[in-house]
Design a protein around this motif. Structure first.
Motif, PDB file in Angstrom:
ATOM      1  N   MET A  56     -16.467  10.659   2.434  1.00 17.41           N
ATOM      2  CA  MET A  56     -17.855  10.326   2.589  1.00 17.41           C
ATOM      3  C   MET A  56     -18.024   8.895   3.079  1.00 17.41           C
ATOM      4  N   SER A  57     -17.150   8.051   2.663  1.00 16.72           N
ATOM      5  CA  SER A  57     -17.231   6.669   3.104  1.00 16.72           C
ATOM      6  C   SER A  57     -16.909   6.549   4.594  1.00 16.72           C
ATOM      7  N   GLU A  58     -16.097   7.451   5.124  1.00 16.12           N
ATOM      8  CA  GLU A  58     -15.770   7.432   6.556  1.00 16.12           C
ATOM      9  C   GLU A  58     -17.000   7.752   7.397  1.00 16.12           C
ATOM     10  N   GLN A  59     -17.806   8.715   6.959  1.00 15.64           N
ATOM     11  CA  GLN A  59     -19.011   9.066   7.704  1.00 15.64           C
ATOM     12  C   GLN A  59     -20.025   7.937   7.659  1.00 15.64           C
ATOM     13  N   THR A  60     -20.125   7.268   6.578  1.00 12.05           N
ATOM     14  CA  THR A  60     -21.066   6.171   6.447  1.00 12.05           C
ATOM     15  C   THR A  60     -20.674   5.035   7.372  1.00 12.05           C
ATOM     16  N   GLU A  61     -19.421   4.802   7.531  1.00 11.54           N
ATOM     17  CA  GLU A  61     -18.963   3.741   8.402  1.00 11.54           C
ATOM     18  C   GLU A  61     -19.185   4.094   9.878  1.00 11.54           C
ATOM     19  N   ARG A  62     -19.116   5.320  10.219  1.00 13.70           N
ATOM     20  CA  ARG A  62     -19.285   5.729  11.611  1.00 13.70           C
ATOM     21  C   ARG A  62     -20.727   5.564  12.092  1.00 13.70           C
ATOM     22  N   VAL A  63     -21.684   5.837  11.274  1.00 13.85           N
ATOM     23  CA  VAL A  63     -23.079   5.755  11.655  1.00 13.85           C
ATOM     24  C   VAL A  63     -23.571   4.353  11.368  1.00 13.85           C
ATOM     25  N   ARG A  64     -23.954   3.661  12.420  1.00 13.73           N
ATOM     26  CA  ARG A  64     -24.474   2.310  12.259  1.00 13.73           C
ATOM     27  C   ARG A  64     -25.884   2.288  12.797  1.00 13.73           C
ATOM     28  N   LEU A  65     -26.796   1.827  11.978  1.00 15.87           N
ATOM     29  CA  LEU A  65     -28.191   1.798  12.366  1.00 15.87           C
ATOM     30  C   LEU A  65     -28.556   0.556  13.166  1.00 15.87           C
ATOM     31  N   ASP A  66     -27.718  -0.425  13.168  1.00 17.50           N
ATOM     32  CA  ASP A  66     -28.028  -1.651  13.900  1.00 17.50           C
ATOM     33  C   ASP A  66     -27.551  -1.609  15.352  1.00 17.50           C
ATOM     34  N   GLN A  67     -26.945  -0.516  15.768  1.00 21.43           N
ATOM     35  CA  GLN A  67     -26.479  -0.368  17.143  1.00 21.43           C
ATOM     36  C   GLN A  67     -27.057   0.902  17.748  1.00 21.43           C
ATOM     37  N   PRO A  68     -27.344   0.870  19.069  1.00 21.29           N
ATOM     38  CA  PRO A  68     -27.885   2.071  19.698  1.00 21.29           C
ATOM     39  C   PRO A  68     -26.849   3.181  19.742  1.00 21.29           C
ATOM     40  N   ARG A  69     -27.364   4.392  19.712  1.00 14.94           N
ATOM     41  CA  ARG A  69     -26.477   5.547  19.763  1.00 14.94           C
ATOM     42  C   ARG A  69     -25.918   5.729  21.155  1.00 14.94           C
ATOM     43  N   GLU A  70     -24.775   6.309  21.192  1.00 10.69           N
ATOM     44  CA  GLU A  70     -24.169   6.624  22.475  1.00 10.69           C
ATOM     45  C   GLU A  70     -24.946   7.775  23.103  1.00 10.69           C
ATOM     46  N   GLN A  71     -25.210   7.669  24.403  1.00 10.80           N
ATOM     47  CA  GLN A  71     -25.946   8.751  25.053  1.00 10.80           C
ATOM     48  C   GLN A  71     -25.036   9.946  25.236  1.00 10.80           C
ATOM     49  N   ARG A  72     -25.624  11.092  25.042  1.00  7.98           N
ATOM     50  CA  ARG A  72     -24.856  12.314  25.207  1.00  7.98           C
ATOM     51  C   ARG A  72     -24.746  12.641  26.687  1.00  7.98           C
ATOM     52  N   ARG A  73     -23.629  13.137  27.055  1.00  9.58           N
ATOM     53  CA  ARG A  73     -23.396  13.450  28.458  1.00  9.58           C
ATOM     54  C   ARG A  73     -23.954  14.807  28.856  1.00  9.58           C
ATOM     55  N   TRP A  74     -24.237  15.617  27.930  1.00 12.47           N
ATOM     56  CA  TRP A  74     -24.675  16.975  28.244  1.00 12.47           C
ATOM     57  C   TRP A  74     -26.189  17.085  28.360  1.00 12.47           C
TER      58      TRP A  74
END
Length: 173
Positions: A1-19
């Motif tokens: 669970m701690s790994e998922q929390t580290e992956r999602v950062r609210l202070d940075q924009p999300r990567e745009q999806r290519r699809w």
């Protein structure tokens, strides 16, 4: 669970999806040009001739051939449907072409009005200039006036010369 929390950062924009779907930009003039071309074609003798040939072939095919070769089982209902469908598409396309032509005519009329207003203003300016020149010319000596004045001066000089010559002759003689 701690790994998922580290992956999602609210202070940075999300990567745009290519699809993600990209919408194609359709030029609004493209359909208008098509409608005008279609309306122009429908107003030609070529269209009327081909439509007449099509209807005659349809009628002859469905009346003269045996029933098993006919494709319009009921008397000309399918032909009526096709002509109605063609008319239902032709009418809006013709109206669209007319609306575009009216818009062009409106722009042309506005430009003509502006040109007429500028021409009118120019004519008024020129009329005022001509009037001011006429007033100024009333105060300026003209060529004819100068000639007449010079002639009168020459005539006066001639008279004085004659008077001066006669008085000198009598005094010396």
């Amino acid at each position: 669970m701690s790994e998922q929390t580290e992956r999602v950062r609210l202070d940075q924009p999300r990567e745009q999806r290519r699809w993600t779907r990209r919408r194609r930009r359709v030029d609004p003039e493209t359909f208008g040009k098509f409608a005008e071309g279609f309306a122009r074609f429908m107003g030609t003798a070529t269209f009327i001739a081909w439509m007449t040939v099509f209807i005659i072939v349809w009628v002859l095919w469905n009346t003269l051939l045996p029933e098993d070769l006919r494709f319009d089982a009921y008397p000309f209902i399918f032909l009526t449907l096709i002509l109605s469908l063609q008319a239902s598409y032709a009418a809006p396309l013709i109206l669209l072409a007319q609306n575009r032509q009216e818009a062009r005519d409106r722009v042309t009329q506005e430009q003509d009005r502006d040109a007429n207003a500028r021409a009118h203003a120019d004519m008024q300016f020129l009329a005022r200039e001509v009037a001011s020149l006429r007033l100024a010319l009333g105060e300026v000596a003209t060529r004819d006036f100068l000639r007449s004045e010079l002639r009168s001066v020459v005539a006066d000089l001639d008279e004085r010369r004659e008077d001066g010559d006669g008085s000198r002759r009598s005094a010396s003689g």
